[in-house]
Design a protein around this motif. Structure first.
Motif, PDB file in Angstrom:
ATOM      1  N   LYS A   1     -12.346  34.817  66.088  1.00 54.01           N
ATOM      2  CA  LYS A   1     -10.946  34.407  65.895  1.00 54.01           C
ATOM      3  C   LYS A   1     -10.671  34.068  64.436  1.00 54.01           C
ATOM      4  O   LYS A   1      -9.672  34.518  63.856  1.00 54.01           O
ATOM      5  CB  LYS A   1     -10.657  33.204  66.800  1.00 54.01           C
ATOM      6  CG  LYS A   1      -9.309  32.556  66.618  1.00 54.01           C
ATOM      7  CD  LYS A   1      -9.190  31.363  67.565  1.00 54.01           C
ATOM      8  CE  LYS A   1      -7.907  30.586  67.350  1.00 54.01           C
ATOM      9  NZ  LYS A   1      -7.788  29.446  68.291  1.00 54.01           N
ATOM     10  N   HIS A   2     -11.557  33.300  63.833  1.00 53.81           N
ATOM     11  CA  HIS A   2     -11.350  32.898  62.432  1.00 53.81           C
ATOM     12  C   HIS A   2     -11.601  34.057  61.484  1.00 53.81           C
ATOM     13  O   HIS A   2     -10.873  34.231  60.491  1.00 53.81           O
ATOM     14  CB  HIS A   2     -12.254  31.715  62.098  1.00 53.81           C
ATOM     15  CG  HIS A   2     -11.803  30.426  62.723  1.00 53.81           C
ATOM     16  ND1 HIS A   2     -10.610  29.810  62.399  1.00 53.81           N
ATOM     17  CD2 HIS A   2     -12.372  29.638  63.672  1.00 53.81           C
ATOM     18  CE1 HIS A   2     -10.464  28.702  63.099  1.00 53.81           C
ATOM     19  NE2 HIS A   2     -11.514  28.575  63.881  1.00 53.81           N
ATOM     20  N   GLU A   3     -12.596  34.868  61.784  1.00 53.06           N
ATOM     21  CA  GLU A   3     -12.919  36.007  60.919  1.00 53.06           C
ATOM     22  C   GLU A   3     -11.759  36.999  60.843  1.00 53.06           C
ATOM     23  O   GLU A   3     -11.443  37.515  59.769  1.00 53.06           O
ATOM     24  CB  GLU A   3     -14.161  36.713  61.455  1.00 53.06           C
ATOM     25  CG  GLU A   3     -14.551  37.964  60.668  1.00 53.06           C
ATOM     26  CD  GLU A   3     -15.669  38.735  61.334  1.00 53.06           C
ATOM     27  OE1 GLU A   3     -15.872  39.908  60.956  1.00 53.06           O
ATOM     28  OE2 GLU A   3     -16.344  38.186  62.230  1.00 53.06           O
ATOM     29  N   LYS A   4     -11.100  37.239  61.981  1.00 52.71           N
ATOM     30  CA  LYS A   4     -10.026  38.224  62.047  1.00 52.71           C
ATOM     31  C   LYS A   4      -8.639  37.611  61.871  1.00 52.71           C
ATOM     32  O   LYS A   4      -7.646  38.336  61.850  1.00 52.71           O
ATOM     33  CB  LYS A   4     -10.084  38.962  63.387  1.00 52.71           C
ATOM     34  CG  LYS A   4     -11.399  39.690  63.642  1.00 52.71           C
ATOM     35  CD  LYS A   4     -11.641  40.802  62.632  1.00 52.71           C
ATOM     36  CE  LYS A   4     -12.923  41.561  62.949  1.00 52.71           C
ATOM     37  NZ  LYS A   4     -13.190  42.644  61.967  1.00 52.71           N
ATOM     38  N   GLY A   5      -8.564  36.291  61.760  1.00 53.91           N
ATOM     39  CA  GLY A   5      -7.270  35.634  61.604  1.00 53.91           C
ATOM     40  C   GLY A   5      -6.399  35.736  62.846  1.00 53.91           C
ATOM     41  O   GLY A   5      -5.179  35.876  62.743  1.00 53.91           O
ATOM     42  N   LEU A   6      -7.006  35.634  64.018  1.00 59.79           N
ATOM     43  CA  LEU A   6      -6.278  35.747  65.276  1.00 59.79           C
ATOM     44  C   LEU A   6      -5.848  34.363  65.777  1.00 59.79           C
ATOM     45  O   LEU A   6      -6.308  33.342  65.270  1.00 59.79           O
ATOM     46  CB  LEU A   6      -7.147  36.451  66.326  1.00 59.79           C
ATOM     47  CG  LEU A   6      -7.642  37.846  65.908  1.00 59.79           C
ATOM     48  CD1 LEU A   6      -8.530  38.453  66.992  1.00 59.79           C
ATOM     49  CD2 LEU A   6      -6.474  38.778  65.588  1.00 59.79           C
ATOM     50  N   ASN A   7      -4.979  34.367  66.790  1.00 59.13           N
ATOM     51  CA  ASN A   7      -4.366  33.100  67.202  1.00 59.13           C
ATOM     52  C   ASN A   7      -4.554  32.772  68.671  1.00 59.13           C
ATOM     53  O   ASN A   7      -3.863  31.895  69.205  1.00 59.13           O
ATOM     54  CB  ASN A   7      -2.854  33.136  66.899  1.00 59.13           C
ATOM     55  CG  ASN A   7      -2.565  33.196  65.408  1.00 59.13           C
ATOM     56  OD1 ASN A   7      -3.132  32.435  64.639  1.00 59.13           O
ATOM     57  ND2 ASN A   7      -1.693  34.113  65.012  1.00 59.13           N
ATOM     58  N   TYR A   8      -5.458  33.441  69.369  1.00 60.83           N
ATOM     59  CA  TYR A   8      -5.611  33.155  70.783  1.00 60.83           C
ATOM     60  C   TYR A   8      -6.195  31.755  71.004  1.00 60.83           C
ATOM     61  O   TYR A   8      -6.976  31.243  70.197  1.00 60.83           O
ATOM     62  CB  TYR A   8      -6.470  34.206  71.490  1.00 60.83           C
ATOM     63  CG  TYR A   8      -7.828  34.486  70.884  1.00 60.83           C
ATOM     64  CD1 TYR A   8      -8.914  33.644  71.088  1.00 60.83           C
ATOM     65  CD2 TYR A   8      -8.032  35.631  70.109  1.00 60.83           C
ATOM     66  CE1 TYR A   8     -10.162  33.915  70.546  1.00 60.83           C
ATOM     67  CE2 TYR A   8      -9.278  35.918  69.558  1.00 60.83           C
ATOM     68  CZ  TYR A   8     -10.335  35.053  69.784  1.00 60.83           C
ATOM     69  OH  TYR A   8     -11.567  35.324  69.241  1.00 60.83           O
ATOM     70  N   THR A   9      -5.793  31.162  72.099  1.00 64.57           N
ATOM     71  CA  THR A   9      -6.304  29.861  72.522  1.00 64.57           C
ATOM     72  C   THR A   9      -7.456  30.075  73.499  1.00 64.57           C
ATOM     73  O   THR A   9      -7.326  30.847  74.448  1.00 64.57           O
ATOM     74  CB  THR A   9      -5.193  29.049  73.210  1.00 64.57           C
ATOM     75  OG1 THR A   9      -4.151  28.788  72.258  1.00 64.57           O
ATOM     76  CG2 THR A   9      -5.722  27.724  73.751  1.00 64.57           C
ATOM     77  N   ILE A  10      -8.576  29.407  73.262  1.00 61.00           N
ATOM     78  CA  ILE A  10      -9.733  29.525  74.140  1.00 61.00           C
ATOM     79  C   ILE A  10      -9.650  28.449  75.217  1.00 61.00           C
ATOM     80  O   ILE A  10      -9.528  27.255  74.913  1.00 61.00           O
ATOM     81  CB  ILE A  10     -11.047  29.386  73.353  1.00 61.00           C
ATOM     82  CG1 ILE A  10     -11.161  30.501  72.294  1.00 61.00           C
ATOM     83  CG2 ILE A  10     -12.248  29.445  74.298  1.00 61.00           C
ATOM     84  CD1 ILE A  10     -12.353  30.341  71.357  1.00 61.00           C
ATOM     85  N   VAL A  11      -9.719  28.884  76.480  1.00 56.85           N
ATOM     86  CA  VAL A  11      -9.676  27.999  77.637  1.00 56.85           C
ATOM     87  C   VAL A  11     -10.955  28.236  78.438  1.00 56.85           C
ATOM     88  O   VAL A  11     -11.419  29.380  78.543  1.00 56.85           O
ATOM     89  CB  VAL A  11      -8.436  28.281  78.515  1.00 56.85           C
ATOM     90  CG1 VAL A  11      -8.365  27.319  79.697  1.00 56.85           C
ATOM     91  CG2 VAL A  11      -7.160  28.216  77.681  1.00 56.85           C
ATOM     92  N   VAL A  12     -11.533  27.184  78.982  1.00 56.99           N
ATOM     93  CA  VAL A  12     -12.747  27.329  79.796  1.00 56.99           C
ATOM     94  C   VAL A  12     -12.458  26.923  81.231  1.00 56.99           C
ATOM     95  O   VAL A  12     -11.643  26.037  81.497  1.00 56.99           O
ATOM     96  CB  VAL A  12     -13.929  26.503  79.241  1.00 56.99           C
ATOM     97  CG1 VAL A  12     -14.442  27.111  77.935  1.00 56.99           C
ATOM     98  CG2 VAL A  12     -13.540  25.044  79.034  1.00 56.99           C
ATOM     99  N   ASP A  13     -13.168  27.585  82.159  1.00 59.23           N
ATOM    100  CA  ASP A  13     -12.909  27.386  83.583  1.00 59.23           C
ATOM    101  C   ASP A  13     -14.223  27.462  84.343  1.00 59.23           C
ATOM    102  O   ASP A  13     -14.887  28.497  84.348  1.00 59.23           O
ATOM    103  CB  ASP A  13     -11.949  28.468  84.078  1.00 59.23           C
ATOM    104  CG  ASP A  13     -11.588  28.330  85.543  1.00 59.23           C
ATOM    105  OD1 ASP A  13     -12.031  27.360  86.187  1.00 59.23           O
ATOM    106  OD2 ASP A  13     -10.848  29.195  86.047  1.00 59.23           O
ATOM    107  N   GLY A  14     -14.604  26.337  84.987  1.00 59.39           N
ATOM    108  CA  GLY A  14     -15.777  26.338  85.844  1.00 59.39           C
ATOM    109  C   GLY A  14     -16.716  25.187  85.570  1.00 59.39           C
ATOM    110  O   GLY A  14     -17.329  25.133  84.510  1.00 59.39           O
ATOM    111  N   ALA A  15     -16.796  24.231  86.484  1.00 53.73           N
ATOM    112  CA  ALA A  15     -17.706  23.076  86.367  1.00 53.73           C
ATOM    113  C   ALA A  15     -17.463  22.295  85.079  1.00 53.73           C
ATOM    114  O   ALA A  15     -18.406  21.890  84.396  1.00 53.73           O
ATOM    115  CB  ALA A  15     -19.168  23.532  86.463  1.00 53.73           C
ATOM    116  N   ILE A  16     -16.192  22.073  84.760  1.00 53.37           N
ATOM    117  CA  ILE A  16     -15.840  21.394  83.512  1.00 53.37           C
ATOM    118  C   ILE A  16     -15.787  19.884  83.761  1.00 53.37           C
ATOM    119  O   ILE A  16     -14.802  19.349  84.271  1.00 53.37           O
ATOM    120  CB  ILE A  16     -14.502  21.910  82.956  1.00 53.37           C
ATOM    121  CG1 ILE A  16     -14.580  23.415  82.694  1.00 53.37           C
ATOM    122  CG2 ILE A  16     -14.136  21.158  81.684  1.00 53.37           C
ATOM    123  CD1 ILE A  16     -15.664  23.838  81.719  1.00 53.37           C
TER     124      ILE A  16
END
Length: 218
Positions: free
Chosen positions: A163-178
């Motif tokens: 994400k940082h290398e390519k200058g992208l803007n997606y949000t990372i979300v995690v799902d499962g046993a959090i």
């Protein structure tokens, strides 16, 4: 962006969904996470359209749908019409994922892809510049109550680096046993969104408001 706390509504008490939604509203959760399964892509069935419709009518907050189904492109208009604000799908379940992303965006909905534990980042790199969210599955999808798979941490870190290398803007979300401990750990990896199930929110003695307030202060 501040932390996004997203209750997995599959884990709610369906004997009193009205009470559950009211309590989650009072707790000021960020996103209602709704799992849709077809019994084919994953060996289970999730929530129904009536559940989505009810929750959508009860809240002004963001509602997402996680499509664990075959051929998700055929259902984008249906879920957009039902009021989903974010639609996640699994690229491996779709013959033309770029077209499906375009269809989601064309409906004015945020687009997300969901990555199974065994899905390599290289397989979805061309899609990462097109989406708003990346949902990283930290258990095998389809069932609640599984154990967290620690090898997925490497994927999360790689997604953040890409994400940082390519200058992208997606949000990372995690799902499962959090769990609360996992939230504390994964925020340091750049994770911004957490789907909350029985490991941290549902089935506890404390109120949702107490739990959410504590998690927001991590």
């Amino acid at each position: 962006m501040s932390m996004l706390l997203c209750p997995s509504m599959m884990c709610a008490n369906f004997r009193s969904l009205e009470h559950e939604v009211n309590a989650l509203e009072e707790a000021n959760v960020d996103i209602y996470h709704i799992d849709i399964m077809d019994g084919r892509f994953v060996p289970n069935f999730g929530m129904g359209l009536q559940d989505l419709e009810y929750i959508r009518k009860q809240t002004q907050k963001t509602v997402d749908v996680h499509l664990m189904i075959d051929n998700p492109s055929a259902y984008i208009d249906l879920f957009a019409d039902k009021g989903a604000d974010i639609i996640y799908f699994h690229p491996e379940s779709d013959m033309h994922p770029t077209r499906t992303i375009d269809r989601i965006v064309g409906r004015g909905v945020k687009a997300g892809i969901a990555l199974n534990p065994g899905t390599a980042i290289a397989a979805v790199e061309p899609l990462l510049g097109m989406v708003d969210y990346v949902l990283v599955m930290t258990v095998n999808p389809g069932f609640a109550g599984q154990k967290y798979l620690p090898f997925v941490n490497d994927k999360i870190q790689a997604l953040q680096a890409f994400k940082h290398e390519k200058g992208l803007n997606y949000t990372i979300v995690v799902d499962g046993a959090i769990s609360e401990e996992k939230i504390n750990e994964l925020t340091h990896y750049g994770v911004e969104g957490f789907v909350l199930g029985t490991s941290s929110l549902f089935g506890k003695e404390e109120s949702y408001k107490t739990i959410i307030n504590r998690l927001k202060n991590i």
